[in-house]
Design a protein around this motif. Sequence first.
Motif, mmCIF file in Angstrom:
data_model
loop_
_atom_site.group_PDB
_atom_site.id
_atom_site.type_symbol
_atom_site.label_atom_id
_atom_site.label_comp_id
_atom_site.label_asym_id
_atom_site.label_seq_id
_atom_site.Cartn_x
_atom_site.Cartn_y
_atom_site.Cartn_z
ATOM 1 N N UNK A 1 0.836 -1.211 0.000
ATOM 2 C CA UNK A 1 0.000 0.000 0.000
ATOM 3 C C UNK A 1 0.864 1.251 0.000
ATOM 4 N N UNK A 2 1.901 1.283 0.833
ATOM 5 C CA UNK A 2 2.748 2.471 0.887
ATOM 6 C C UNK A 2 3.598 2.606 -0.379
ATOM 7 N N UNK A 3 4.124 1.484 -0.868
ATOM 8 C CA UNK A 3 4.976 1.541 -2.047
ATOM 9 C C UNK A 3 4.182 1.823 -3.321
ATOM 10 N N UNK A 4 2.883 1.592 -3.291
ATOM 11 C CA UNK A 4 2.048 1.966 -4.431
ATOM 12 C C UNK A 4 2.136 3.462 -4.680
ATOM 13 N N UNK A 5 2.280 4.235 -3.614
ATOM 14 C CA UNK A 5 2.388 5.689 -3.769
ATOM 15 C C UNK A 5 3.744 6.077 -4.348
ATOM 16 N N UNK A 6 4.786 5.345 -4.001
ATOM 17 C CA UNK A 6 6.089 5.582 -4.610
ATOM 18 C C UNK A 6 6.041 5.252 -6.093
ATOM 19 N N UNK A 7 5.423 4.127 -6.443
ATOM 20 C CA UNK A 7 5.295 3.738 -7.841
ATOM 21 C C UNK A 7 4.487 4.773 -8.620
ATOM 22 N N UNK A 8 3.395 5.265 -8.018
ATOM 23 C CA UNK A 8 2.568 6.276 -8.675
ATOM 24 C C UNK A 8 3.340 7.577 -8.866
ATOM 25 N N UNK A 9 4.149 7.936 -7.866
ATOM 26 C CA UNK A 9 4.940 9.160 -7.959
ATOM 27 C C UNK A 9 5.928 9.085 -9.115
ATOM 28 N N UNK A 10 6.623 7.959 -9.243
ATOM 29 C CA UNK A 10 7.592 7.832 -10.336
ATOM 30 C C UNK A 10 6.892 7.870 -11.691
ATOM 31 N N UNK A 11 5.729 7.236 -11.792
ATOM 32 C CA UNK A 11 4.980 7.278 -13.046
ATOM 33 C C UNK A 11 4.518 8.688 -13.357
ATOM 34 N N UNK A 12 4.094 9.415 -12.324
ATOM 35 C CA UNK A 12 3.654 10.793 -12.501
ATOM 36 C C UNK A 12 4.782 11.654 -13.044
ATOM 37 N N UNK A 13 5.964 11.516 -12.460
ATOM 38 C CA UNK A 13 7.110 12.315 -12.896
ATOM 39 C C UNK A 13 7.496 11.963 -14.325
ATOM 40 N N UNK A 14 7.565 10.679 -14.625
ATOM 41 C CA UNK A 14 7.947 10.268 -15.974
ATOM 42 C C UNK A 14 6.944 10.763 -17.013
ATOM 43 N N UNK A 15 5.667 10.638 -16.698
ATOM 44 C CA UNK A 15 4.635 11.072 -17.627
ATOM 45 C C UNK A 15 4.724 12.566 -17.884
ATOM 46 N N UNK A 16 4.916 13.336 -16.820
ATOM 47 C CA UNK A 16 4.942 14.798 -16.966
ATOM 48 C C UNK A 16 6.256 15.288 -17.551
ATOM 49 N N UNK A 17 7.316 14.509 -17.391
ATOM 50 C CA UNK A 17 8.579 14.855 -18.046
ATOM 51 C C UNK A 17 8.436 14.731 -19.561
ATOM 52 N N UNK A 18 7.597 13.801 -19.985
ATOM 53 C CA UNK A 18 7.353 13.613 -21.407
ATOM 54 C C UNK A 18 6.356 14.621 -21.949
ATOM 55 N N UNK A 19 5.544 15.227 -21.058
ATOM 56 C CA UNK A 19 4.531 16.204 -21.464
ATOM 57 C C UNK A 19 4.694 17.450 -20.611
ATOM 58 N N UNK A 20 5.743 18.272 -20.841
ATOM 59 C CA UNK A 20 6.041 19.396 -19.967
ATOM 60 C C UNK A 20 4.970 20.464 -19.926
ATOM 61 N N UNK A 21 4.117 20.541 -20.939
ATOM 62 C CA UNK A 21 3.089 21.565 -20.934
ATOM 63 C C UNK A 21 1.887 21.189 -20.091
ATOM 64 N N UNK A 22 1.853 19.958 -19.647
ATOM 65 C CA UNK A 22 0.716 19.462 -18.882
ATOM 66 C C UNK A 22 0.829 19.904 -17.436
ATOM 67 N N UNK A 23 -0.213 20.505 -16.883
ATOM 68 C CA UNK A 23 -0.194 20.941 -15.492
ATOM 69 C C UNK A 23 -0.763 19.851 -14.607
ATOM 70 N N UNK A 24 -0.474 19.924 -13.304
ATOM 71 C CA UNK A 24 -0.961 18.889 -12.406
ATOM 72 C C UNK A 24 -2.477 18.885 -12.290
#
Length: 286
Positions: A245-268
């Motif tokens: 459960x706790x590491x799911x948030x770490x996994x989600x965080x890394x996916x969030x960063x990678x996704x937004x690094x690929x789409x820099x114009x996208x806001x949170x």
Amino acid sequence: MTDLSVHLALCRRLFDADAKPVASHPGHAGTRVLRASTAAHGDVVVKIHRSLERHHQEVHAYRTWVPALGDRAPRLLATTDDPPAIVITAVAGVPLNERQLDPEAEQSAYRQAGQLLKTLHAAGPPRLEPDWTAWLAERAEYWIRLAGDRITPSYRAEARAHMRALRELAPLPAAPCHLDFMPRNLLYGDDGIVRLIDFEHSRYDLAPRDLVRLATRIWPLRPDLRESLLNTYGPLTATNENVMRHCAHLDALTEEVRMRSQSPKCSHGSTGIDPLGHPITGSGQP
């Protein structure tokens, strides 16, 4: 030289001067692999790694832990650091996520996957040092810093809260882990046998981490596959569930960063990934 000729030249230099190309395939995260035919070992696979770190991790895994899987995984045949590459035996099958199986066959595949993962986790002695929960919390801080203003303060605080909760579970033993244990790395053969590939992320880590992506991306819609895998892997303890459960948030965080690094114009405030692998909108709260 093209990708194909580089791989083929490596295969001929390291392994078989008469090797012939069979097929070239895109690997995960930008890698490419060549399938070649040889006289001594039939078809083999040549893989050039993205970095020396990934190369050393995969070579170490093949030399120390993968042999425990027997014929359910490739065997290392040759290796070189310049460029970082390996030659391994080719194993039969198609990635599980690319096969259309009836529910009974799919459940059988996940029972086999559970046994493979259990065997891998037991392929080396458990380790209590270093403090693995602290190490993961530090990795989360790295990703939080990398994210910068791509994530909101509330999203950042939520991730940190889960990392604090993870640290409170210490001490926890680590085991040899795959760390990309997903259907794309489980080959399903025409004989119904499942084999495990791609060990470039393998290292000691908390064993429940190998189940996080299945638990967040597949099992919510297919609880029968969770039951099938755990039938052979073994039941999860309350601590295992908390780590996931706790590491799911770490996994989600890394996916969030990678996704937004690929789409820099996208806001949170638009879309992201929550800990269950679902799109999120607005504040991005897990």
